[in-house]
Scaffold this active site. Structure first.
Site, PDB file in Angstrom:
ATOM      1  N   LEU A  55      29.473 -38.997  53.117  1.00  0.00           N
ATOM      2  CA  LEU A  55      29.584 -39.837  54.313  1.00  0.00           C
ATOM      3  C   LEU A  55      28.671 -39.345  55.436  1.00  0.00           C
ATOM      4  O   LEU A  55      28.207 -40.142  56.257  1.00  0.00           O
ATOM      5  CB  LEU A  55      31.037 -39.904  54.797  1.00  0.00           C
ATOM      6  CG  LEU A  55      32.023 -40.523  53.802  1.00  0.00           C
ATOM      7  CD1 LEU A  55      33.393 -40.694  54.449  1.00  0.00           C
ATOM      8  CD2 LEU A  55      31.512 -41.875  53.289  1.00  0.00           C
ATOM      9  N   GLY A  95      33.193 -32.188  58.069  1.00  0.00           N
ATOM     10  CA  GLY A  95      33.049 -31.001  57.229  1.00  0.00           C
ATOM     11  C   GLY A  95      34.368 -30.503  56.670  1.00  0.00           C
ATOM     12  O   GLY A  95      35.386 -30.537  57.354  1.00  0.00           O
ATOM     13  N   SER A 144      37.065 -32.182  50.629  1.00  0.00           N
ATOM     14  CA  SER A 144      37.343 -33.618  50.771  1.00  0.00           C
ATOM     15  C   SER A 144      38.200 -34.187  49.644  1.00  0.00           C
ATOM     16  O   SER A 144      38.370 -35.408  49.573  1.00  0.00           O
ATOM     17  CB  SER A 144      36.024 -34.391  50.853  1.00  0.00           C
ATOM     18  OG  SER A 144      35.296 -34.219  49.660  1.00  0.00           O
ATOM     19  N   SER A 189      42.640 -38.602  56.794  1.00  0.00           N
ATOM     20  CA  SER A 189      42.624 -39.308  55.499  1.00  0.00           C
ATOM     21  C   SER A 189      43.923 -40.061  55.274  1.00  0.00           C
ATOM     22  O   SER A 189      44.994 -39.667  55.769  1.00  0.00           O
ATOM     23  CB  SER A 189      42.446 -38.286  54.376  1.00  0.00           C
ATOM     24  OG  SER A 189      42.628 -38.894  53.118  1.00  0.00           O
ATOM     25  N   TYR A 234      45.608 -31.174  50.397  1.00  0.00           N
ATOM     26  CA  TYR A 234      44.516 -31.828  51.139  1.00  0.00           C
ATOM     27  C   TYR A 234      45.090 -32.736  52.238  1.00  0.00           C
ATOM     28  O   TYR A 234      44.718 -32.623  53.414  1.00  0.00           O
ATOM     29  CB  TYR A 234      43.641 -32.614  50.155  1.00  0.00           C
ATOM     30  CG  TYR A 234      42.675 -33.565  50.798  1.00  0.00           C
ATOM     31  CD1 TYR A 234      41.554 -33.101  51.480  1.00  0.00           C
ATOM     32  CD2 TYR A 234      42.868 -34.949  50.720  1.00  0.00           C
ATOM     33  CE1 TYR A 234      40.659 -33.995  52.075  1.00  0.00           C
ATOM     34  CE2 TYR A 234      41.983 -35.842  51.302  1.00  0.00           C
ATOM     35  CZ  TYR A 234      40.884 -35.360  51.980  1.00  0.00           C
ATOM     36  OH  TYR A 234      40.003 -36.234  52.569  1.00  0.00           O
ATOM     37  N   LYS A 292      45.041 -32.434  56.493  1.00  0.00           N
ATOM     38  CA  LYS A 292      44.634 -33.474  57.446  1.00  0.00           C
ATOM     39  C   LYS A 292      45.753 -33.707  58.472  1.00  0.00           C
ATOM     40  O   LYS A 292      45.489 -33.988  59.643  1.00  0.00           O
ATOM     41  CB  LYS A 292      44.300 -34.764  56.710  1.00  0.00           C
ATOM     42  CG  LYS A 292      43.095 -34.652  55.766  1.00  0.00           C
ATOM     43  CD  LYS A 292      41.799 -34.380  56.512  1.00  0.00           C
ATOM     44  CE  LYS A 292      40.587 -34.449  55.595  1.00  0.00           C
ATOM     45  NZ  LYS A 292      39.317 -34.181  56.302  1.00  0.00           N
ATOM     46  N   ARG A 329      43.664 -50.293  43.583  1.00  0.00           N
ATOM     47  CA  ARG A 329      44.082 -49.611  44.823  1.00  0.00           C
ATOM     48  C   ARG A 329      43.045 -49.811  45.930  1.00  0.00           C
ATOM     49  O   ARG A 329      43.382 -50.019  47.090  1.00  0.00           O
ATOM     50  CB  ARG A 329      44.280 -48.117  44.529  1.00  0.00           C
ATOM     51  CG  ARG A 329      44.482 -47.261  45.760  1.00  0.00           C
ATOM     52  CD  ARG A 329      44.719 -45.805  45.388  1.00  0.00           C
ATOM     53  NE  ARG A 329      44.763 -44.961  46.564  1.00  0.00           N
ATOM     54  CZ  ARG A 329      43.713 -44.368  47.103  1.00  0.00           C
ATOM     55  NH1 ARG A 329      42.502 -44.511  46.562  1.00  0.00           N
ATOM     56  NH2 ARG A 329      43.860 -43.617  48.177  1.00  0.00           N
TER      57      ARG A 329
HETATM   58  P1  NAI Z   1      31.939 -34.531  50.963  1.00  0.00           P
HETATM   59  O1  NAI Z   1      32.697 -33.542  50.149  1.00  0.00           O
HETATM   60  O2  NAI Z   1      30.837 -35.279  50.307  1.00  0.00           O
HETATM   61  O3  NAI Z   1      31.342 -33.819  52.267  1.00  0.00           O
HETATM   62  C1  NAI Z   1      32.004 -32.778  52.933  1.00  0.00           C
HETATM   63  C2  NAI Z   1      30.963 -31.825  53.453  1.00  0.00           C
HETATM   64  O4  NAI Z   1      31.632 -30.731  54.096  1.00  0.00           O
HETATM   65  C3  NAI Z   1      30.090 -31.218  52.327  1.00  0.00           C
HETATM   66  O5  NAI Z   1      28.713 -31.469  52.585  1.00  0.00           O
HETATM   67  C4  NAI Z   1      30.422 -29.737  52.375  1.00  0.00           C
HETATM   68  O6  NAI Z   1      29.296 -28.887  52.093  1.00  0.00           O
HETATM   69  C5  NAI Z   1      30.923 -29.548  53.811  1.00  0.00           C
HETATM   70  N1  NAI Z   1      31.803 -28.383  53.905  1.00  0.00           N
HETATM   71  C6  NAI Z   1      32.773 -27.986  53.040  1.00  0.00           C
HETATM   72  N2  NAI Z   1      33.303 -26.824  53.433  1.00  0.00           N
HETATM   73  C7  NAI Z   1      32.666 -26.474  54.582  1.00  0.00           C
HETATM   74  C8  NAI Z   1      32.751 -25.368  55.449  1.00  0.00           C
HETATM   75  N3  NAI Z   1      33.602 -24.343  55.214  1.00  0.00           N
HETATM   76  N4  NAI Z   1      31.919 -25.317  56.502  1.00  0.00           N
HETATM   77  C9  NAI Z   1      31.027 -26.319  56.740  1.00  0.00           C
HETATM   78  N5  NAI Z   1      30.891 -27.395  55.962  1.00  0.00           N
HETATM   79  C10 NAI Z   1      31.704 -27.474  54.882  1.00  0.00           C
HETATM   80  O7  NAI Z   1      33.010 -35.534  51.585  1.00  0.00           O
HETATM   81  P2  NAI Z   1      32.793 -37.020  52.132  1.00  0.00           P
HETATM   82  O8  NAI Z   1      33.243 -37.964  51.087  1.00  0.00           O
HETATM   83  O9  NAI Z   1      31.459 -37.151  52.732  1.00  0.00           O
HETATM   84  O10 NAI Z   1      33.922 -37.072  53.283  1.00  0.00           O
HETATM   85  C11 NAI Z   1      33.631 -36.636  54.595  1.00  0.00           C
HETATM   86  C12 NAI Z   1      34.931 -36.382  55.342  1.00  0.00           C
HETATM   87  O11 NAI Z   1      35.681 -37.584  55.375  1.00  0.00           O
HETATM   88  C13 NAI Z   1      35.815 -35.329  54.702  1.00  0.00           C
HETATM   89  O12 NAI Z   1      36.438 -34.579  55.732  1.00  0.00           O
HETATM   90  C14 NAI Z   1      36.852 -36.126  53.954  1.00  0.00           C
HETATM   91  O13 NAI Z   1      38.061 -35.413  53.859  1.00  0.00           O
HETATM   92  C15 NAI Z   1      36.976 -37.360  54.835  1.00  0.00           C
HETATM   93  N6  NAI Z   1      37.383 -38.547  54.088  1.00  0.00           N
HETATM   94  C16 NAI Z   1      36.520 -39.124  53.190  1.00  0.00           C
HETATM   95  C17 NAI Z   1      36.883 -40.270  52.514  1.00  0.00           C
HETATM   96  C18 NAI Z   1      35.957 -40.948  51.552  1.00  0.00           C
HETATM   97  O14 NAI Z   1      36.301 -42.035  51.068  1.00  0.00           O
HETATM   98  N7  NAI Z   1      34.783 -40.390  51.258  1.00  0.00           N
HETATM   99  C19 NAI Z   1      38.214 -40.880  52.718  1.00  0.00           C
HETATM  100  C20 NAI Z   1      39.054 -40.167  53.655  1.00  0.00           C
HETATM  101  C21 NAI Z   1      38.621 -39.052  54.334  1.00  0.00           C
HETATM  102  C1  15L Z   2      39.881 -39.171  50.586  1.00  0.00           C
HETATM  103  O1  15L Z   2      40.434 -38.616  51.530  1.00  0.00           O
HETATM  104  C2  15L Z   2      38.807 -38.508  49.818  1.00  0.00           C
HETATM  105  O2  15L Z   2      37.989 -37.703  50.640  1.00  0.00           O
HETATM  106  C3  15L Z   2      37.911 -39.453  49.035  1.00  0.00           C
HETATM  107  O3  15L Z   2      37.225 -38.689  48.059  1.00  0.00           O
HETATM  108  C4  15L Z   2      38.705 -40.592  48.383  1.00  0.00           C
HETATM  109  O4  15L Z   2      39.389 -40.117  47.301  1.00  0.00           O
HETATM  110  C5  15L Z   2      39.630 -41.273  49.380  1.00  0.00           C
HETATM  111  O5  15L Z   2      40.388 -40.357  50.156  1.00  0.00           O
HETATM  112  C6  15L Z   2      40.615 -42.238  48.739  1.00  0.00           C
HETATM  113  O6  15L Z   2      41.820 -42.094  48.962  1.00  0.00           O
HETATM  114  O7  15L Z   2      40.180 -43.153  48.036  1.00  0.00           O
END
Ligand code: NAI
Ligand code: 15L
Length: 280
Positions: free
Chosen positions: A22, A82, A85, A121, A146, A150, A184
């Site tokens: 993201l 960050g 995730s 999340s 997880y 959050k 879903r």
């Molecule tokens: P992702 O896993 O692709 O990106 C997370 C980033 O955080 C990675 O680039 C990783 O290197 C970095 N990271 C991990 N540990 C770290 C640390 N200790 N210090 C600094 N950086 C660190 O996840 P994505 O899908 O891009 O999601 C972004 C955020 O949105 C996350 O917080 C996730 O929980 C939240 N989220 C995402 C959803 C989705 O559908 N992709 C849905 C709900 C929430």
């Molecule tokens: C999240 O919080 C996760 O970061 C993402 O990988 C998806 O699984 C999303 O929720 C989801 O519920 O579909």
């Protein structure tokens, strides 16, 4: 010749998790709306960041409190993506999502940062039944460590507004993928375009204080009451999962399984971990 002052509503904006899925979607969408965009992620992940005009890179591990304090100096607002995730054992979640978020809010307090948009999340409420309508006012029911992390983040955001005036919008994001992936997802999907608009609204809406909002597109089959929070943010989605409804109606985990019954979906299939850390 000096360039004219920028009309961007946000001064210095920090995007954490910028190298993630993201982060790479949101960076170009946020760039025009701030005067300066700082892109941060783990040092080992920085290679994934494409250099872009008007952005600066800031490698930082959120688990390193001193480094996070240096990172936040001069930052007006943060979009905090960050961290871990997905559902994982407690230890990595503790470091990145719990300690890391505490470091971020402490650094924001010290730096006088105005607002944090926190990527929370839907897994904060992942143990509600699919189809049950819920709102941010309903009791949390996290579906794993997880989701629990959050929930901790939302509590921290509330504390730092009430005590120190750091504003937060906690976005309980659904499924942010190019298209809804399964049945879903017809309820939980948020398009990248809607997510970018929601994050921008969360950064610029006046006087949000502390706010929790679900993040989904305008899905007819959604489960979450978004009305009051979206009105406060001035956000209206442009997309909907409905065009995928026929194609995805039969794409789901086995009927009766927790993954098919509960809002958190396949995260309910992960754990317990029995990795020995609880006894260490
Ligand atoms: P992702 O896993 O692709 O990106 C997370 C980033 O955080 C990675 O680039 C990783 O290197 C970095 N990271 C991990 N540990 C770290 C640390 N200790 N210090 C600094 N950086 C660190 O996840 P994505 O899908 O891009 O999601 C972004 C955020 O949105 C996350 O917080 C996730 O929980 C939240 N989220 C995402 C959803 C989705 O559908 N992709 C849905 C709900 C929430
Ligand atoms: C999240 O919080 C996760 O970061 C993402 O990988 C998806 O699984 C999303 O929720 C989801 O519920 O579909």
């Amino acid at each position: 010749m000096t360039s004219p002052p920028s009309a961007a509503p946000i001064g210095t904006l920090l995007l954490t998790g910028a190298a993630g899925t993201l982060g790479r979607v949101l960076a170009p969408a946020l760039r025009p709306h701030c005067q300066r965009l700082l892109l941060s992620d783990l040092p080992a992940a920085m290679d994934l960041l494409a250099p872009a005009e008007g952005t600066e890179t800031r490698p930082c591990d959120l688990a390193d409190a001193a480094a996070v304090q240096r990172l936040l100096r001069g930052v007006d607002a943060v979009v905090h993506l960050g961290g871990v995730s997905v559902e994982k054992p407690f230890e990595p979640i503790l470091q990145a999502n719990i300690r890391g978020l505490y470091h971020l809010y402490e650094a924001a307090r010290l730096a006088g940062t105005r607002r944090v948009v926190f990527a929370s999340s839907n897994h904060v409420t992942g143990c509600y039944a699919q189809g049950e309508r819920i709102s941010p006012a309903d009791p949390p029911r996290p579906d794993g460590y997880y989701g629990l992390s959050k929930l901790f983040g939302e509590g921290l955001a509330s504390l730092y507004f009430d005590r120190y005036g750091v504003e937060s919008v906690c976005l309980r994001i659904g499924t942010a993928t190019p298209e809804p992936p399964d049945r879903r997802g017809l309820a939980t999907w948020i398009s990248h375009r809607d997510l970018a608009a929601l994050v921008r609204a969360s950064l610029t809406a006046p006087g949000v204080g502390f706010l929790v909002a679900y993040g989904m597109s305008g899905n007819a089959r959604g489960w979450w009451d978004t009305g009051a929070a979206w009105a406060k943010l001035g956000f209206q989605p442009q997309d909907s999962s409905e065009p995928w409804a026929d194609r995805l109606a039969h794409v789901h985990p086995p009927e009766g399984s927790a993954a098919a019954r509960l809002q958190g979906g396949v995260f309910l299939d992960i754990g317990p971990f029995d990795d020995g850390t609880a006894a260490a």
